[in-house]
Write a protein that holds these residues in place. Structure first.
Motif, PDB file in Angstrom:
ATOM      1  N   UNK A 111       0.836  -1.192   0.000  1.00 32.55           N
ATOM      2  CA  UNK A 111       0.000   0.000   0.000  1.00 32.55           C
ATOM      3  C   UNK A 111       0.875   1.248   0.000  1.00 32.55           C
ATOM      4  N   UNK A 112       0.489   2.276  -0.765  1.00 34.25           N
ATOM      5  CA  UNK A 112       1.259   3.521  -0.754  1.00 34.25           C
ATOM      6  C   UNK A 112       1.267   4.131   0.647  1.00 34.25           C
ATOM      7  N   UNK A 113       2.268   4.954   0.904  1.00 38.17           N
ATOM      8  CA  UNK A 113       2.361   5.609   2.216  1.00 38.17           C
ATOM      9  C   UNK A 113       1.148   6.505   2.456  1.00 38.17           C
ATOM     10  N   UNK A 114       0.801   6.699   3.706  1.00 32.73           N
ATOM     11  CA  UNK A 114      -0.380   7.477   4.063  1.00 32.73           C
ATOM     12  C   UNK A 114      -0.198   8.951   3.728  1.00 32.73           C
ATOM     13  N   UNK A 115      -1.311   9.647   3.496  1.00 37.23           N
ATOM     14  CA  UNK A 115      -1.268  11.085   3.258  1.00 37.23           C
ATOM     15  C   UNK A 115      -1.844  11.809   4.467  1.00 37.23           C
ATOM     16  N   UNK A 116      -1.490  13.068   4.593  1.00 41.10           N
ATOM     17  CA  UNK A 116      -1.814  13.808   5.817  1.00 41.10           C
ATOM     18  C   UNK A 116      -3.179  14.488   5.774  1.00 41.10           C
ATOM     19  N   UNK A 139      -2.101   9.066  -4.841  1.00 41.58           N
ATOM     20  CA  UNK A 139      -0.848   9.611  -4.338  1.00 41.58           C
ATOM     21  C   UNK A 139      -0.252  10.533  -5.400  1.00 41.58           C
ATOM     22  N   UNK A 140       0.491  11.552  -4.994  1.00 38.89           N
ATOM     23  CA  UNK A 140       1.023  12.529  -5.965  1.00 38.89           C
ATOM     24  C   UNK A 140       1.936  11.926  -7.027  1.00 38.89           C
ATOM     25  N   UNK A 141       2.621  10.834  -6.700  1.00 32.16           N
ATOM     26  CA  UNK A 141       3.636  10.298  -7.610  1.00 32.16           C
ATOM     27  C   UNK A 141       3.157   9.123  -8.448  1.00 32.16           C
ATOM     28  N   UNK A 166      -5.092  11.737 -12.125  1.00 33.90           N
ATOM     29  CA  UNK A 166      -3.722  12.243 -12.189  1.00 33.90           C
ATOM     30  C   UNK A 166      -3.504  13.298 -11.107  1.00 33.90           C
ATOM     31  N   UNK A 167      -2.262  13.466 -10.724  1.00 30.04           N
ATOM     32  CA  UNK A 167      -1.894  14.598  -9.885  1.00 30.04           C
ATOM     33  C   UNK A 167      -2.277  15.879 -10.621  1.00 30.04           C
ATOM     34  N   UNK A 168      -2.985  16.769  -9.940  1.00 25.98           N
ATOM     35  CA  UNK A 168      -3.511  17.967 -10.604  1.00 25.98           C
ATOM     36  C   UNK A 168      -2.405  18.837 -11.191  1.00 25.98           C
ATOM     37  N   UNK A 171       6.599   7.890 -14.121  1.00 26.04           N
ATOM     38  CA  UNK A 171       5.440   7.883 -13.222  1.00 26.04           C
ATOM     39  C   UNK A 171       4.647   6.601 -13.429  1.00 26.04           C
ATOM     40  N   UNK A 172       4.440   5.882 -12.355  1.00 22.80           N
ATOM     41  CA  UNK A 172       3.775   4.578 -12.404  1.00 22.80           C
ATOM     42  C   UNK A 172       2.259   4.746 -12.558  1.00 22.80           C
ATOM     43  N   UNK A 173       1.650   3.856 -13.349  1.00 26.83           N
ATOM     44  CA  UNK A 173       0.189   3.842 -13.508  1.00 26.83           C
ATOM     45  C   UNK A 173      -0.363   2.638 -12.760  1.00 26.83           C
ATOM     46  N   UNK A 174      -1.146   2.914 -11.731  1.00 28.07           N
ATOM     47  CA  UNK A 174      -1.741   1.850 -10.924  1.00 28.07           C
ATOM     48  C   UNK A 174      -3.135   1.523 -11.451  1.00 28.07           C
TER      49      UNK A 174
END
Length: 405
Positions: free
Chosen positions: A40-45, A158-160, A211-213, A241-244
């Motif tokens: 799982x991607x790291x958590x966001x704040x 996630x941004x990335x 996508x990241x805005x 940039x990875x596509x999930x």
């Protein structure tokens, strides 16, 4: 070089090309059955905000229902904003849209396409003082999503990374629509699920994309064709940039249900595939030297022969080979082998192709009813073959398919 050698060389070269296409399909069909990665991607704040864009070209029949359905999201209202780009739609449709809590943009393009609509939307919205978003989501005018669509997307965004949701059929009203939906699920298995299962980027599909805005705002201006999803894919791969593939987040999409629409849709796809291949090939040397496997893979995808055409080519070339080696008595002078041996390699690769397609079909769809619908396949293949004579590599106009009310 005599005729025997020439025919033998052509036969084996064609077989190698077809076999390479089949092996690609087989490999990723098998990969789609591997265990799902649990990383799982790291958590966001914070809880992210979304800008949702819906380009709508002559989509009067479906756009109102799509917008009203999307506005039922259980996500906080102040954390998402819906924007419809109304391109050549009726005044009455625009009036109904304007009464809804969305942004309605009405560009007047001489030659319309989705890339232009997205560029217009970003340039217009970015001028607004309140235009601060974390992500941009792109949907088609006929797409329907569940009320928890954004809630679930917010958990993995996630941004990335970029995200491709699981686009699936919302209708199967006749055999053409059912086969169109089945084809999309096979593509999901091969080009999205199978790729992600071995750590490679998913392919994009044109809608249900996130996508990241800031990334999208910077890169959307680079789009200049009628196949913006393939251009976005190439840009993401170039930038690492990875596509999930979010296989559990569904976007319900209307499948074409008549021959004319099917032919127009496939012509758009086939044209886009050739255009993307030509654009991507010059960057292959750099991708090889830098080890950019995802870019190389996405370029290979553009060179693949459509599966429906492969299903016709295999038996056709098997019969032609049998004819050449039998009537011309080529084996007796060249290899001293029975004439049936040479077509055999075509039938073997045909069986492998069918097995790969069956493996790529999700288990719930492998039913007896599916066999009845396969009878429609020759008609659809004929549409695909006719399209090969209508591909225009310089065409940048959007080839529209109509939707049902």
């Amino acid at each position: 070089m005599n005729m025997q050698v020439i025919i033998t060389i052509i036969d084996f070269l064609l077989w190698i090309i077809i076999a390479a296409n089949v092996m690609y399909v087989l490999f990723f069909a098998l990969a789609s059955h591997l265990p799902k990665k649990t990383h799982l991607p790291s958590a966001i704040s914070h809880q992210p905000s979304f800008l949702v864009l819906i380009p709508a070209y002559h989509e009067d029949a479906v756009i109102i229902n799509t917008v009203k359905s999307f506005l039922r999201q259980d996500y906080p209202k102040d954390l998402y904003h819906l924007c419809v780009i109304s391109d050549h739609m009726e005044a009455t449709t625009n009036e109904q849209l304007a009464a809804l809590p969305i942004t309605l943009l009405q560009p007047a393009f001489d030659n319309s396409n989705k890339a232009k609509a997205l560029q217009y939307a970003i340039s217009s919205i970015s001028l607004q003082p309140s235009a601060i978003y974390d992500y941009v989501v792109i949907l088609d005018a006929d797409n329907i999503v569940a009320a928890d669509f954004l809630s679930r997307l917010s958990q993995i965004a996630r941004p990335n990374i970029a995200i491709q949701c699981h686009r699936t059929a919302k209708n199967a009203n006749n055999d053409i629509a059912a086969l169109d939906g089945l084809s999309e699920e096979i593509n999901n298995s091969i080009f999205r699920k199978g790729h992600n299962r071995i750590g490679m980027s998913s392919a994009l599909i044109g809608s249900g994309m996130c996508f990241n805005y800031e990334w999208f705002k910077e890169n959307v201006a680079n789009l200049d064709s009628a196949v913006e999803d393939r251009e976005l894919e190439a840009l993401l791969m170039k930038q690492g940039i990875f596509i999930q593939y979010a296989e559990d987040i569904h976007v319900y999409d209307e499948k074409v249900s008549n021959g004319d629409n099917f032919q127009r849709q496939r012509l758009r796809w086939m044209t886009g595939q050739m255009q993307a291949l030509i654009r991507m090939l010059p960057c292959i040397p750099k991708a090889i030297t830098t080890g950019n496997i995802n870019y190389i893979d996405k370029t290979i995808q553009q060179a693949l022969i459509p599966r429906s055409i492969l299903l016709v080519l295999n038996p056709l070339l098997a019969l032609l080979t049998l004819f050449a080696y039998s009537l011309l008595s080529l084996p007796s002078n060249l290899f001293h082998l029975p004439s049936y041996i040479f077509p055999l390699k075509w039938w073997i690769i045909m069986i492998i192709m069918i097995a790969a397609i069956i493996m790529a079909i999700p288990a719930p769809l492998r039913t007896k009813a599916l066999l009845n619908k396969v009878l429609t396949l020759p008609q659809l293949v004929w549409y695909m073959l006719k399209n090969t004579f209508h591909i225009k590599l310089r065409n940048k106009e959007f080839i529209h398919t109509t939707h049902q009310q």
